[in-house]
Write a protein that holds these residues in place. Structure first.
Motif, PDB file in Angstrom:
ATOM      1  N   LYS A  57       0.849  -1.213   0.144  1.00 24.37           N
ATOM      2  CA  LYS A  57      -0.027   0.000   0.179  1.00 24.37           C
ATOM      3  C   LYS A  57       0.903   1.242   0.034  1.00 24.37           C
ATOM      4  N   ASN A  58       2.033   1.090   0.358  1.00 27.54           N
ATOM      5  CA  ASN A  58       3.120   2.312   0.455  1.00 27.54           C
ATOM      6  C   ASN A  58       3.991   2.472  -0.738  1.00 27.54           C
ATOM      7  N   THR A  59       3.739   1.385  -1.497  1.00 26.09           N
ATOM      8  CA  THR A  59       5.022   1.269  -2.627  1.00 26.09           C
ATOM      9  C   THR A  59       4.389   1.014  -3.956  1.00 26.09           C
ATOM     10  N   ASN A  60       3.366   0.145  -4.122  1.00 30.06           N
ATOM     11  CA  ASN A  60       2.781  -0.288  -5.356  1.00 30.06           C
ATOM     12  C   ASN A  60       3.694  -0.913  -6.441  1.00 30.06           C
ATOM     13  N   ILE A  61       4.816  -1.560  -5.897  1.00 36.12           N
ATOM     14  CA  ILE A  61       5.769  -2.091  -6.555  1.00 36.12           C
ATOM     15  C   ILE A  61       5.219  -3.413  -7.402  1.00 36.12           C
ATOM     16  N   ASP A  62       5.897  -3.561  -8.593  1.00 36.41           N
ATOM     17  CA  ASP A  62       5.282  -4.687  -9.363  1.00 36.41           C
ATOM     18  C   ASP A  62       5.896  -5.824  -9.393  1.00 36.41           C
ATOM     19  N   LEU A  63       7.340  -5.648  -8.740  1.00 40.69           N
ATOM     20  CA  LEU A  63       8.124  -6.940  -8.782  1.00 40.69           C
ATOM     21  C   LEU A  63       9.088  -6.769  -7.399  1.00 40.69           C
ATOM     22  N   PHE A  64       8.928  -7.627  -6.519  1.00 43.63           N
ATOM     23  CA  PHE A  64       9.614  -7.640  -5.244  1.00 43.63           C
ATOM     24  C   PHE A  64      10.466  -8.846  -5.337  1.00 43.63           C
ATOM     25  N   VAL A  65      11.766  -8.395  -5.341  1.00 43.20           N
ATOM     26  CA  VAL A  65      12.630  -9.458  -5.203  1.00 43.20           C
ATOM     27  C   VAL A  65      13.346 -10.069  -4.093  1.00 43.20           C
ATOM     28  N   CYS A  66      13.110 -11.116  -3.783  1.00 45.62           N
ATOM     29  CA  CYS A  66      13.613 -11.704  -2.089  1.00 45.62           C
ATOM     30  C   CYS A  66      14.654 -12.687  -2.628  1.00 45.62           C
ATOM     31  N   GLY A  67      15.751 -12.690  -1.447  1.00 43.56           N
ATOM     32  CA  GLY A  67      16.968 -13.419  -1.537  1.00 43.56           C
ATOM     33  C   GLY A  67      17.099 -14.512  -0.514  1.00 43.56           C
ATOM     34  N   ALA A  68      15.914 -14.965   0.167  1.00 43.61           N
ATOM     35  CA  ALA A  68      16.148 -16.436   0.964  1.00 43.61           C
ATOM     36  C   ALA A  68      14.636 -16.783   0.980  1.00 43.61           C
ATOM     37  N   ALA A  69      14.374 -18.052   1.174  1.00 40.76           N
ATOM     38  CA  ALA A  69      13.064 -18.717   1.219  1.00 40.76           C
ATOM     39  C   ALA A  69      12.092 -18.257   2.362  1.00 40.76           C
ATOM     40  N   PRO A  70      12.995 -18.081   3.597  1.00 37.97           N
ATOM     41  CA  PRO A  70      11.751 -17.622   4.645  1.00 37.97           C
ATOM     42  C   PRO A  70      11.395 -16.160   4.588  1.00 37.97           C
ATOM     43  N   GLU A  71      12.465 -15.458   3.838  1.00 39.41           N
ATOM     44  CA  GLU A  71      12.100 -14.051   3.661  1.00 39.41           C
ATOM     45  C   GLU A  71      10.753 -14.037   2.627  1.00 39.41           C
ATOM     46  N   TYR A  72      10.878 -14.662   1.399  1.00 34.17           N
ATOM     47  CA  TYR A  72       9.727 -14.753   0.599  1.00 34.17           C
ATOM     48  C   TYR A  72       8.368 -15.013   1.063  1.00 34.17           C
ATOM     49  N   GLU A  73       8.419 -16.128   2.129  1.00 36.46           N
ATOM     50  CA  GLU A  73       7.320 -16.444   2.514  1.00 36.46           C
ATOM     51  C   GLU A  73       6.848 -15.345   3.461  1.00 36.46           C
ATOM     52  N   TYR A  74       7.200 -14.825   4.133  1.00 38.83           N
ATOM     53  CA  TYR A  74       7.138 -13.624   5.053  1.00 38.83           C
ATOM     54  C   TYR A  74       6.447 -12.512   4.180  1.00 38.83           C
ATOM     55  N   VAL A  75       7.279 -11.999   3.190  1.00 41.00           N
ATOM     56  CA  VAL A  75       6.947 -10.827   2.634  1.00 41.00           C
ATOM     57  C   VAL A  75       5.403 -11.303   1.802  1.00 41.00           C
ATOM     58  N   ALA A  76       5.438 -12.170   1.110  1.00 42.29           N
ATOM     59  CA  ALA A  76       4.400 -12.739   0.337  1.00 42.29           C
ATOM     60  C   ALA A  76       3.005 -12.793   1.124  1.00 42.29           C
ATOM     61  N   LYS A  77       3.242 -13.068   2.442  1.00 39.34           N
ATOM     62  CA  LYS A  77       2.067 -13.269   3.210  1.00 39.34           C
ATOM     63  C   LYS A  77       1.728 -12.064   4.013  1.00 39.34           C
ATOM     64  N   GLU A  78       2.689 -11.259   4.413  1.00 41.64           N
ATOM     65  CA  GLU A  78       2.354 -10.325   5.362  1.00 41.64           C
ATOM     66  C   GLU A  78       2.578  -8.858   4.817  1.00 41.64           C
ATOM     67  N   PHE A  79       3.090  -8.626   3.461  1.00 33.71           N
ATOM     68  CA  PHE A  79       3.171  -7.356   3.003  1.00 33.71           C
ATOM     69  C   PHE A  79       2.217  -6.958   2.140  1.00 33.71           C
ATOM     70  N   GLY A  80       1.224  -7.534   1.859  1.00 32.11           N
ATOM     71  CA  GLY A  80      -0.118  -7.043   0.932  1.00 32.11           C
ATOM     72  C   GLY A  80       0.094  -7.247  -0.516  1.00 32.11           C
ATOM     73  N   TYR A  81       1.127  -7.817  -0.871  1.00 33.83           N
ATOM     74  CA  TYR A  81       1.612  -7.765  -2.475  1.00 33.83           C
ATOM     75  C   TYR A  81       0.472  -8.610  -3.211  1.00 33.83           C
ATOM     76  N   PRO A  82      -0.016  -8.257  -4.417  1.00 33.45           N
ATOM     77  CA  PRO A  82      -0.898  -9.194  -5.047  1.00 33.45           C
ATOM     78  C   PRO A  82      -0.070 -10.454  -5.413  1.00 33.45           C
ATOM     79  N   LYS A  83      -0.716 -11.512  -5.877  1.00 35.86           N
ATOM     80  CA  LYS A  83       0.072 -12.767  -6.118  1.00 35.86           C
ATOM     81  C   LYS A  83       0.891 -12.551  -7.386  1.00 35.86           C
ATOM     82  N   ASN A  84       1.926 -13.236  -7.321  1.00 36.77           N
ATOM     83  CA  ASN A  84       3.168 -13.012  -8.095  1.00 36.77           C
ATOM     84  C   ASN A  84       4.041 -11.736  -8.247  1.00 36.77           C
ATOM     85  N   HIS A  85       3.569 -10.858  -7.647  1.00 39.60           N
ATOM     86  CA  HIS A  85       4.361  -9.682  -7.346  1.00 39.60           C
ATOM     87  C   HIS A  85       5.849 -10.012  -6.594  1.00 39.60           C
ATOM     88  N   VAL A  86       5.751 -10.989  -5.649  1.00 42.19           N
ATOM     89  CA  VAL A  86       7.040 -11.261  -4.829  1.00 42.19           C
ATOM     90  C   VAL A  86       7.490 -12.392  -5.306  1.00 42.19           C
TER      91      VAL A  86
END
Length: 389
Positions: A152-181
Motif C-alpha cells: 500500500k506504500n510502494t505499489n511495486i510490481d516485482l519485489f525480489v527476495c533473497g531467501a526462502a523464509p523472507e519470501y514466505e514472510y513478505v508474500a504473506k504479510e506485506f500485502g502484495y498481489p499474487k506473483n508480485h513477490v
C-alpha cells in the motif's frame, strides 16, 4: 481519495527539479519512438555497489543490445566503475529525467531512491502521471516488519527476495498481489562464491538507529557511540589483537558515516573505515568473522558460511523505537550467538579465534535451510523475472 493521504509535501530542493521535468517530459516521448523497453537501474545517487550494479553489469555483459541504463552521480567515487560498461546516465540530469519518464521498467535496490526529482517525482507516480513497472531489487534480506515496504506504500510490481523464509514472510504479510513477490536470490550474491578469506581480519559493521539521525551533539551523548567506543578502546581486546596479529575494521552504516570522526582515529590494529575508502562487499568477502547488531548485512556473511557474532547491547530499545521483530528471531533462528555486553563479546571473539573462526554445524545447517538457492544464477533469475513482466 486514498491517494491524497499518500502525497507528501514538496521541499524547496524538490522544486529545483521542476524546470528539468518540464523540459524532459515532452522529450521523453521522442525518446520512446526509437528506444523500446527501456530499463532504468539505480541504487543511491552516489552508489554502484549493490544489487542494481550487479544486475546492470550482468545485462551489459550478457545482453549488450538491451536498452538498460544506470543512473549515478558523475562525481561519485563509483562512477568510473560503472561507466566502463556504457549506458551510464548522470543522476539528476535532464537526460536522467528523460529516461525516467520514458522507462518501461524503473529498477532500484532502494525504495524511492531512483527518482531524479525526489518527492516531486514520487508524487507524480502516486497521482498516476508517471506509469512504469517498478522493480525492487532490495538492499538486504528483510527480517523485520518494515511498514515503508508494504504494498500500500510502494505499489511495486516485482519485489525480489533473497531467501526462502523472507519470501514466505513478505508474500504473506506485506500485502502484495499474487506473483508480485519472487524468490530469485539477490543479484550481489553472485559475487559471494569462491572468496579468499583473510583469517586475521575481524569486521565490525553495525547498523543505524532512527533516534540517532539528529544533531552531532545528540549522537555524542548516545549509548550507541559510548558502547562502541568502549569496545574499540578496550585494553584487553587491543592487547589480544596485537599479540595475535589480528586486525579489526570498523565500518558503520551509511547513516552513521557522518559521525565517523567521533569514533576516533585508526590505529595499527583497528581501522575506522570511511565509506569513500572501502567497498562493503569486499570487506565482507575478505573478513574471517563478522560482528554486527541487527544489520541485514550478516545474511551476506552467512551466505559465505562464515561465523557471525551479534552485539545486542540495546535490544529492548531497538525493538521499541526502530523495527519490530518479524519472522526472524536471533536466538532461535540466528547464525551466531547473541551477546549483550562488550565483555562477553570480547570473550566470544577469543573463543572463535582459537577455533580458527570455524562455523559450527548448528549454524551451518540453519544457513543451508535459509538459502536453498545457493549458486551464481541470482542475476539470471532476476533478469528473467523482470523480462517476463
Amino acid at each position: 481519495m486514498y491517494w491524497i493521504t499518500k502525497l507528501k509535501k514538496i521541499r524547496l530542493k524538490d522544486l529545483n527539479s521542476l524546470f528539468k521535468i518540464l523540459a524532459a517530459y515532452p522529450l521523453s516521448y521522442l525518446l520512446k519512438l526509437y528506444k523500446k523497453d527501456i530499463w532504468l537501474i539505480s541504487e543511491r545517487p552516489d552508489d554502484a555497489r549493490d544489487n542494481g550494479y550487479y544486475l546492470f553489469k550482468y545485462i551489459r555483459e550478457n545482453y549488450p543490445n538491451d536498452n538498460a541504463y544506470y543512473a549515478i552521480n558523475k562525481d561519485s567515487n563509483d562512477y568510473n566503475k560503472v561507466s566502463k560498461f556504457g549506458n551510464t546516465i548522470n543522476f539528476g540530469s535532464i537526460r536522467h529525467f528523460m529516461y525516467y519518464f520514458a522507462a518501461n521498467k524503473n529498477i532500484s535496490s532502494h525504495i524511492g531512491s531512483g527518482e531524479p526529482g525526489g518527492q516531486l517525482c514520487l508524487n507524480l507516480e502516486i497521482l498516476g502521471v508517471i506509469k512504469n513497472t517498478k522493480v525492487f531489487l532490495q538492499h538486504g534480506i528483510i527480517k523485520d516488519m518494515l511498514n515503508f515496504a508494504l504494498y500500500k506504500n510502494t505499489n511495486i510490481d516485482l519485489f525480489v527476495c533473497g531467501a526462502a523464509p523472507e519470501y514466505e514472510y513478505v508474500a504473506k504479510e506485506f500485502g502484495y498481489p499474487k506473483n508480485h513477490v519472487k524468490y530469485t536470490g539477490l543479484c550481489r550474491f553472485d559475487g559471494l562464491h569462491n572468496v579468499k578469506v583473510n583469517n586475521n581480519q575481524i569486521l565490525i559493521m553495525p547498523t543505524w538507529r532512527h533516534w540517532l539521525d539528529g544533531e552531532v551533539e545528540e549522537f555524542e551523548k548516545s549509548d550507541y557511540l559510548q558502547e562502541y567506543l568502549k569496545l574499540l578502546r578496550d585494553k584487553d581486546l587491543n592487547e589480544y589483537l596485537k599479540e595475535n596479529e589480528l586486525k579489526i575494521v570498523f565500518y558503520p552504516h551509511d547513516n552513521i558515516q557522518k559521525y565517523i570522526h567521533l569514533f576516533g582515529e585508526s590505529t595499527n590494529n583497528i581501522t575506522i573505515a570511511r565509506k569513500s575508502e572501502f567497498d562493503v562487499q569486499e570487506l565482507l568477502k575478505e573478513s574471517a568473522i563478522l560482528i554486527t547488531d541487527y544489520s541485514s548485512v550478516f545474511f551476506d556473511f552467512a551466505y559465505m558460511n562464515k561465523p557471525i557474532l551479534h552485539f545486542h547491547f540495546d535490544d529492548s530499545k531497538y525493538r521499541q523505537n526502530h523495527y519490530k521483530e518479524g519472522y526472524f528471531n536471533y536466538v532461535r533462528d540466528g547464525f551466531g550467538p547473541v551477546l549483550y555486553n562488550s565483555k562477553d563479546l570480547i570473550k566470544e571473539v577469543k573463543l572463535r579465534h582459537k577455533d580458527n573462526f570455524r562455523l559450527s554445524k548448528t549454524y551451518s545447517e540453519r544457513i543451508k535451510n535459509f538459502f536453498p538457492l545457493h549458486d551464481q544464477r541470482n542475476c539470471t533469475r532476476t533478469y528473467e523475472e523482470i523480462s517476463s513482466i
